[in-house]
Scaffold this motif. Structure first.
Motif, PDB file in Angstrom:
ATOM      1  N   ALA A  96      60.807  39.391  50.590  1.00  0.00           N
ATOM      2  CA  ALA A  96      59.628  39.229  49.827  1.00  0.00           C
ATOM      3  C   ALA A  96      59.011  37.861  49.921  1.00  0.00           C
ATOM      4  N   ILE A  97      59.939  36.876  50.119  1.00  0.00           N
ATOM      5  CA  ILE A  97      59.423  35.330  50.176  1.00  0.00           C
ATOM      6  C   ILE A  97      60.057  34.990  51.347  1.00  0.00           C
ATOM      7  N   HIS A 114      54.810  34.421  49.498  1.00  0.00           N
ATOM      8  CA  HIS A 114      55.122  35.899  49.248  1.00  0.00           C
ATOM      9  C   HIS A 114      54.398  36.756  50.196  1.00  0.00           C
ATOM     10  N   LYS A 116      53.379  40.732  50.968  1.00  0.00           N
ATOM     11  CA  LYS A 116      53.755  42.120  50.232  1.00  0.00           C
ATOM     12  C   LYS A 116      53.790  43.357  51.385  1.00  0.00           C
ATOM     13  N   HIS A 126      59.518  44.341  52.348  1.00  0.00           N
ATOM     14  CA  HIS A 126      59.256  43.135  51.781  1.00  0.00           C
ATOM     15  C   HIS A 126      59.280  43.379  50.105  1.00  0.00           C
ATOM     16  N   GLY A 129      56.093  42.125  47.733  1.00  0.00           N
ATOM     17  CA  GLY A 129      56.098  40.660  47.429  1.00  0.00           C
ATOM     18  C   GLY A 129      56.591  40.426  46.073  1.00  0.00           C
ATOM     19  N   GLY A 131      59.597  38.926  44.613  1.00  0.00           N
ATOM     20  CA  GLY A 131      60.768  38.126  44.814  1.00  0.00           C
ATOM     21  C   GLY A 131      62.001  38.447  43.948  1.00  0.00           C
ATOM     22  N   TYR A 136      64.054  33.085  45.423  1.00  0.00           N
ATOM     23  CA  TYR A 136      63.696  31.700  44.995  1.00  0.00           C
ATOM     24  C   TYR A 136      64.374  30.788  45.209  1.00  0.00           C
ATOM     25  N   THR A 159      51.726  37.732  44.469  1.00  0.00           N
ATOM     26  CA  THR A 159      52.705  38.375  43.992  1.00  0.00           C
ATOM     27  C   THR A 159      52.302  39.140  42.607  1.00  0.00           C
TER      28      THR A 159
END
Length: 315
Positions: A96-97, A114, A116, A126, A129, A131, A136, A159
């Motif tokens: 996602a990130i 991000h 998506k 993903h 998007g 996270g 992180y 996101t």
């Protein structure tokens, strides 16, 4: 032809009639160019009038448009020598990130954002998007890496929020978001954040604590989604339009409040209609921000960033 949102139905109907006329002309000898031109002019005017007075809820719908450019589109359109970096060195590689080294208009940078996804399979891959802690923590690792090598950081925020699942909470979602925000604030290099679609909750601010925060004209940025806010305040998500109005989620409102620094114009009808133009406009805004920040020392960058965020919300 782009897919149309609910409030764009009159435009969609006109465009449908234009397409029918063009198909008729293509299959026969009837000259209907004047009719097509007249209807196209009417459609263009209706599009201009509609987008000149969008409500915050309508802007939220535009920001969420499935055909809007995503992280990989910006990477392809703005950055050369893209070298993705994976993993948080602790648990997993969150898709996602995404992030990595790149060259932006002749300058080495590190870019994080991000993603998506743009179809069912990629959206699932993903996680839409959203996270997770490992995403992180990957961002923290990359920001610290950029700081070590003196590379500017560009983040692309899009996101609805950080993933709310129980597994993410078990792995320390709140702590990971807080430390990602801290890493952006502590970096001794320029940090430029661009809200390109949705900027939702802590999942957005974790990548958006920059010296400069730029935002697309029809993007939104808020502490919670309008639906989430409405569910808390009125016990129903049906009041989301009211919540969007009250929260002042639009770029124009946030610029007046000092939360963002620059509004990037979009093509008429939104970034999804002419992605190449939107991506180029974002690149120009990033370049201008880099030009302002490059002469500053590490201490000046940290001090300016700290002052910027401490000033928010003060009368």
């Amino acid at each position: 032809m782009p897919s149309f949102l609910d409030f764009e139905k009159p435009i969609a109907e006109l465009q449908g009639r234009i397409d029918e006329l063009r198909e008729t002309a293509a299959n026969g000898d009837v000259d209907i160019a004047a009719d097509v031109q007249r209807l196209q002019a009417k459609s263009d005017k209706l599009l201009r009038d509609t987008f000149a007075k969008l409500t915050p809820w309508q802007k939220t719908q535009v920001a969420r448009h499935p055909e809007r450019p995503h992280f990989r589109d910006y990477v392809a359109g703005l950055f050369d020598e893209w070298l993705p970096l994976a993993g948080d060195r602790a648990f997993a590689d969150d898709q996602a990130i995404l992030g990595g080294f790149a060259t932006f208009r002749g300058r080495k940078i590190l870019v994080i954002g991000h993603e998506k996804g743009d179809d069912t399979a990629s959206r699932l891959r993903h996680n839409f998007g959203m996270g997770k802690p490992e995403g992180y923590r990957k961002a923290i690792r990359l920001v610290e890496l950029a700081d070590r090598f003196g590379l500017p950081v560009v983040t692309l925020v899009d996101t609805s929020g950080a993933f709310p699942g129980i597994q993410a909470e078990e792995r320390g979602q709140a702590e990971a978001i807080a430390r990602s925000t801290e890493a952006c604030l502590a970096a001794g290099v320029p940090v430029i954040a661009a809200v390109v679609g949705e900027g939702g909750s802590g999942g957005a601010i974790a990548l958006a604590a920059g010296n400069r925060v730029i935002m697309f004209e029809h993007a939104v940025y808020s502490v919670i989604s309008p639906e989430g806010c409405a569910s808390i305040l009125w016990r129903t998500a049906d009041r989301a339009p009211d919540a969007a109005e009250a929260m002042r989620v639009t770029a124009q409102d946030l610029k007046s409040l000092g939360v963002i620094d620059t509004i990037v114009p979009e093509p008429l009808g939104g970034a999804h209609r002419v992605p190449v133009t939107a991506i180029a406009a974002l690149g120009d805004a990033i370049e201008a921000a880099l030009a302002d920040l490059t002469p500053l020392s590490a201490q000046q960058l940290r001090s300016e960033r700290r002052a910027k965020f401490l000033k928010m919300g003060r009368l």
